[in-house]
Design a protein around this motif. Structure first.
Motif, short mmCIF file in Angstrom:
data_model
loop_
_atom_site.label_atom_id
_atom_site.label_comp_id
_atom_site.label_asym_id
_atom_site.label_seq_id
_atom_site.Cartn_x
_atom_site.Cartn_y
_atom_site.Cartn_z
N THR A 22 78.28 23.14 -34.33
CA THR A 22 79.24 22.47 -34.73
C THR A 22 79.76 23.28 -36.00
O THR A 22 78.98 23.97 -36.63
N GLN A 23 80.98 22.98 -36.45
CA GLN A 23 81.55 23.69 -37.55
C GLN A 23 80.75 23.44 -39.10
O GLN A 23 80.28 24.38 -39.62
N ASP A 24 80.18 22.22 -39.07
CA ASP A 24 79.50 22.05 -40.29
C ASP A 24 78.08 22.69 -40.32
O ASP A 24 77.62 23.31 -41.24
N VAL A 57 87.96 25.50 -42.86
CA VAL A 57 87.84 24.18 -42.36
C VAL A 57 88.01 23.31 -43.18
O VAL A 57 88.13 23.57 -44.43
N SER A 58 88.02 22.00 -42.69
CA SER A 58 88.54 20.96 -43.64
C SER A 58 87.28 20.64 -44.74
O SER A 58 86.35 21.03 -44.59
N THR A 60 86.21 17.80 -45.66
CA THR A 60 85.09 16.93 -44.89
C THR A 60 84.12 17.73 -44.30
O THR A 60 82.94 17.35 -44.64
N ILE A 61 84.35 18.80 -43.59
CA ILE A 61 83.27 19.46 -43.09
C ILE A 61 82.33 20.32 -44.17
O ILE A 61 81.11 20.16 -44.12
N ARG A 64 80.13 17.80 -45.45
CA ARG A 64 78.86 17.37 -44.70
C ARG A 64 77.66 18.60 -45.01
O ARG A 64 76.64 18.36 -44.74
N ALA A 65 78.36 19.84 -44.88
CA ALA A 65 77.38 20.80 -44.99
C ALA A 65 76.49 20.89 -46.38
O ALA A 65 75.60 20.95 -46.20
#
Ligand SMILES: [Zn+2]
Length: 251
Positions: A22-24, A57-58, A60-61, A64-65
């Protein structure tokens, strides 16, 4: 600036990050890799905005990472001041090495019992790539593969909590090396990695553990964590003044 988010060159290598994607996960894996390769200096500010732009990416992502990296103790999340790459103190570094020795010992013992022929082949292949990276002058890849060798060994031990501890300890070790290593940055010896695989394949627990502890001694000995190191303890830094009664340090 907003390039498409590229998966890592070798995504299947390290744990969950590459597999799910996933992106994160991908952002996490890129930052984790930069830390393993010692390209990201301890104390570096990790601006959500800048990272969001770089990875396209945003925030938010990115958050998260970063929160996952914080969970592994390689990133610090400071309320209202954003995230930074951790810069372990001497005492924290000592604690990490102590834990690392415990975990490596357990992993080695379990790998002697559980490593499959396929896993041993993968480990050997990894050490060959590690050696090749250094011989063609790609230090970053070599250092990363050194760390990944220890993560792969943890997987071969077949104990999930140990894999998780090991991820945190190996990445923290990279930060400590980046911060404290005296002289040229060094890395694991791939010859020692090969000898370890041989002992594990021979199912010789005593020999394997002894090689692993010896290997840890080598990593320790390259670091400058003794009294000569810089310190953040003012009393320690100025202890020579404190011993002399004539010098006043009150003002
Ligand atoms: Zn090693």
């Amino acid at each position: 600036m907003n390039e498409q988010l590229q998966p890592l060159k070798k995504p299947a290598r390290v744990g969950k990050a590459g597999r799910s994607g996933t992106q994160d996960d991908i952002v996490y894996a890129h930052i984790f890799e930069a830390i393993l390769e010692q390209r990201l200096a301890p104390g570096t500010k990790l601006s959500e905005e800048a990272l969001g732009e770089i990875f396209g990416v945003s925030r938010t992502i990115i958050r998260r990472a970063l929160s996952r990296l914080a969970h592994e103790s390689v990133v610090l999340l400071r309320p209202n001041r954003g995230a930074v790459v951790a810069s372990p103190t001497v005492e924290e570094a000592r604690q990490v090495f102590f834990s690392r020795r415990m975990v490596e010992r357990a992993i080695t013992e379990l790998a002697v019992q559980h490593a499959t022929a396929e896993q041993l082949n993968e480990l050997r292949q990894m050490v060959r790539e590690e050696r090749d990276s250094f011989s063609r002058g790609d230090r970053g890849a070599g250092i990363r593969l050194s760390g990944e060798f220890h993560l792969k060994l943890a997987e071969a031990a077949g104990n999930a909590p140990l894999v998780s501890f090991q991820r945190s300890l190996v990445s923290q070790t990279s930060l400590i090396i980046a911060q404290y290593e005296s002289g040229t940055r060094s890395h694991c010896s791939y010859d020692e990695h090969m000898q370890l695989i041989d002992a594990i394949e021979a199912r010789d627990a005593q020999q394997a553990v002894s090689l692993m502890m010896h290997h840890m001694d080598h990593i320790d000995s390259k670091l400058n964590l003794d009294e000569e190191s810089a310190s953040d303890d003012l009393h320690a830094v100025f202890s020579h003044l404190l011993k002399k009664p004539k010098v006043s340090v009150k003002g």
